[in-house]
Design an enzyme around this catalytic site. Structure first.
Site, mmCIF file in Angstrom:
data_model
loop_
_atom_site.group_PDB
_atom_site.id
_atom_site.type_symbol
_atom_site.label_atom_id
_atom_site.label_comp_id
_atom_site.label_asym_id
_atom_site.label_seq_id
_atom_site.Cartn_x
_atom_site.Cartn_y
_atom_site.Cartn_z
ATOM 1 N N GLN A 156 2.134 -3.859 -1.862
ATOM 2 C CA GLN A 156 3.087 -3.526 -0.809
ATOM 3 C C GLN A 156 2.439 -3.445 0.563
ATOM 4 O OE1 GLN A 156 4.524 0.486 -0.865
ATOM 5 N NE2 GLN A 156 6.498 -0.056 0.026
ATOM 6 N N LEU A 157 1.220 -2.920 0.632
ATOM 7 C CA LEU A 157 0.605 -2.643 1.924
ATOM 8 C C LEU A 157 -0.366 -3.715 2.388
ATOM 9 C CD1 LEU A 157 -0.091 1.170 1.465
ATOM 10 C CD2 LEU A 157 1.755 0.104 2.768
ATOM 11 N N GLY A 211 -6.945 -5.789 -3.517
ATOM 12 C CA GLY A 211 -5.581 -5.500 -3.957
ATOM 13 C C GLY A 211 -4.562 -5.873 -2.911
ATOM 14 N N ILE A 234 -6.496 -10.798 -7.544
ATOM 15 C CA ILE A 234 -6.761 -11.715 -8.651
ATOM 16 C C ILE A 234 -5.485 -12.417 -9.092
ATOM 17 C CG2 ILE A 234 -8.714 -10.348 -9.430
ATOM 18 C CD1 ILE A 234 -7.037 -9.476 -11.832
ATOM 19 N N ARG A 235 -4.421 -12.244 -8.317
ATOM 20 C CA ARG A 235 -3.177 -12.966 -8.569
ATOM 21 C C ARG A 235 -3.044 -14.126 -7.594
ATOM 22 N NH1 ARG A 235 1.476 -8.936 -7.863
ATOM 23 N NH2 ARG A 235 0.011 -7.736 -6.605
ATOM 24 N N ASP A 248 -12.179 -9.721 -7.948
ATOM 25 C CA ASP A 248 -11.918 -8.775 -9.022
ATOM 26 C C ASP A 248 -12.811 -7.557 -8.791
ATOM 27 O OD1 ASP A 248 -11.711 -7.346 -11.387
ATOM 28 O OD2 ASP A 248 -11.810 -9.109 -12.678
ATOM 29 N N TYR A 260 -3.202 8.829 -12.158
ATOM 30 C CA TYR A 260 -3.176 8.324 -10.776
ATOM 31 C C TYR A 260 -3.658 9.396 -9.809
ATOM 32 C CZ TYR A 260 -0.984 6.567 -6.438
ATOM 33 O OH TYR A 260 -0.729 6.134 -5.156
ATOM 34 N N LEU A 304 -2.283 -8.139 -2.420
ATOM 35 C CA LEU A 304 -0.948 -8.685 -2.623
ATOM 36 C C LEU A 304 0.073 -7.612 -2.966
ATOM 37 C CD1 LEU A 304 -1.672 -12.012 -4.528
ATOM 38 C CD2 LEU A 304 -1.375 -11.617 -2.080
ATOM 39 N N ILE A 330 5.907 5.367 0.631
ATOM 40 C CA ILE A 330 5.993 4.317 1.642
ATOM 41 C C ILE A 330 7.209 3.444 1.370
ATOM 42 C CG2 ILE A 330 4.799 2.417 2.767
ATOM 43 C CD1 ILE A 330 3.505 5.197 3.115
#
Length: 373
Positions: free
Chosen positions: A66-67, A62, A89-90, A106, A195, A64, A225
């Site tokens: 913010q962190l 993951g 996966i982007r 993925d 979440y 891409l 954040i």
């Protein structure tokens, strides 16, 4: 397979409508229950040669969000550029792609993820793939798949290959029955969002894998954040990022939380520093597997007053989003992070005035800010 098609369509819509949010990053999924195309271990790499050293070999899922990009930059400075693989996966932006190794990964494709870990001799894994609070409530099945099924894949691979695993948690792991001011490390949680439920699940599963299989699992509960490097997305605390963009562009900001909504917050540099410090901490110094970390706590009204020192004519209005407000009202007002400060020496650098000054310095100045200064 109507469920698969609907989830795939929902994922595409989320990608088009949401950027990166506070907390952890939004990670798209191509489909649930469909075996994705297998990718050769080196097919998606840019810069695949690793130097021989004693440094950890790092994979960030993951990446891409913010962190992830900021963490990769920090870790590459410390361990060498080619020892840190960013994955998602982007399609990455050019500046991200050429800054160091990037690979397609993925988290719902167990076989491919396992091949990446094995073929690239990964020793540390930072698992940032997740759907955020407000986005998760809009698509519970997708959030359940990404946040829980993806976690299970990562846990099994990390345990099998003796990885040091970091999974971020969040203020969202607490609920309305939790003590809110301050919120200790150990207390009733009972969140009311998918979440939050998925993050409590991650904390408990990581702790279980540690005691049952010896997995070196480490976890921090992040506050909201704040970063100048990403646009606000699907997080409840994203107002604290958007206010800076709107203050510079229009001089007006409409907040979706009440002016007195107090939440714990942190500048991204402190967040990344804490993440590296807890991963480098000697195992014997850790008395628990999941720690609160904190830096500051403020309300939208207090943030606006600080922003107005730079943009005096900022017009602040409120249009409360009942969904996000209910989420915020169930979260901590202040974190008790005394265990992190005692066990591994956690100490933040940014309070509210330093945060606002830094955000404006990164986002640039216009005539209003220049005049104020």
């Amino acid at each position: 397979m109507p469920i698969v098609r609907n989830l795939g369509r929902a994922a595409s819509q989320l990608l088009q409508s949401s950027g990166c949010g506070c907390g952890v990053s939004l990670v798209p999924v191509r489909g649930i229950g469909v075996s994705p195309r297998q990718v050769a271990s080196d097919a998606s790499f840019h810069s695949v040669t690793f130097s021989e050293s004693d440094h950890p070999r790092v994979l960030i899922t993951g990446g891409l969000g913010q962190l992830g990009v900021g963490l990769a930059k920090l870790l590459r400075k410390r361990f060498g550029k080619n020892n840190v693989i960013l994955s998602d996966i982007r399609k990455p932006a050019d500046n991200v792609f050429y800054s160091g190794p990037f690979i397609f990964a993925d988290i719902l494709d167990y076989k491919n993820l396992r091949e990446i870990v094995v073929n690239n001799r990964i020793t540390w894994l930072f698992h940032y793939s997740a759907l955020l609070s407000a986005v998760g409530e809009a698509n519970v099945p997708l959030a359940r798949s990404v946040n829980i099924t993806g976690l299970h894949n990562v846990l099994d691979i990390a345990a099998e290959h003796n990885l040091r695993l970091f999974v971020p948690s969040t203020i969202g792991a607490f609920g309305p029955t939790s003590p809110r001011d301050p919120t200790p490390d150990l207390c009733i949680q009972r969140p009311r969002t998918i979440y939050g439920v998925s993050k409590v699940h991650a904390e408990l599963m990581g702790e279980y894998y540690h005691y049952r299989y010896g997995l070196d699992f480490r976890c921090l509960r992040y506050p909201g954040i704040i970063s100048a490097d990403s646009q606000p997305g699907g997080g409840t605390t994203d107002y604290a990022v958007k206010i800076f963009h709107d203050a510079i562009k229009t001089g007006k900001f409409k907040c979706y939380l009440r002016p007195d909504t107090r939440l714990p917050m942190m500048y991204i540099d402190d967040c990344l520093k804490a993440t590296l410090e807890v991963m480098e901490a000697p195992a014997e110094s850790l008395t628990m597997r999941t720690y609160n970390i904190s830096a500051m706590s403020f309300t939208p009204e207090e943030l606006a007053q600080e922003v107005q020192k730079y943009v005096p004519e900022l017009q602040m209005t409120y249009n409360v989003d009942q969904v996000r407000q209910a989420i915020a009202d169930s979260w901590p007002m202040n974190f008790d992070d005394s265990n992190a400060r005692r066990d591994w020496g956690w100490k933040h650098d940014y309070d509210l005035p330093e945060l606002v000054t830094t955000m404006f310095s990164y986002l640039g100045s216009d005539s209003r800010i220049a005049q104020a200064n």
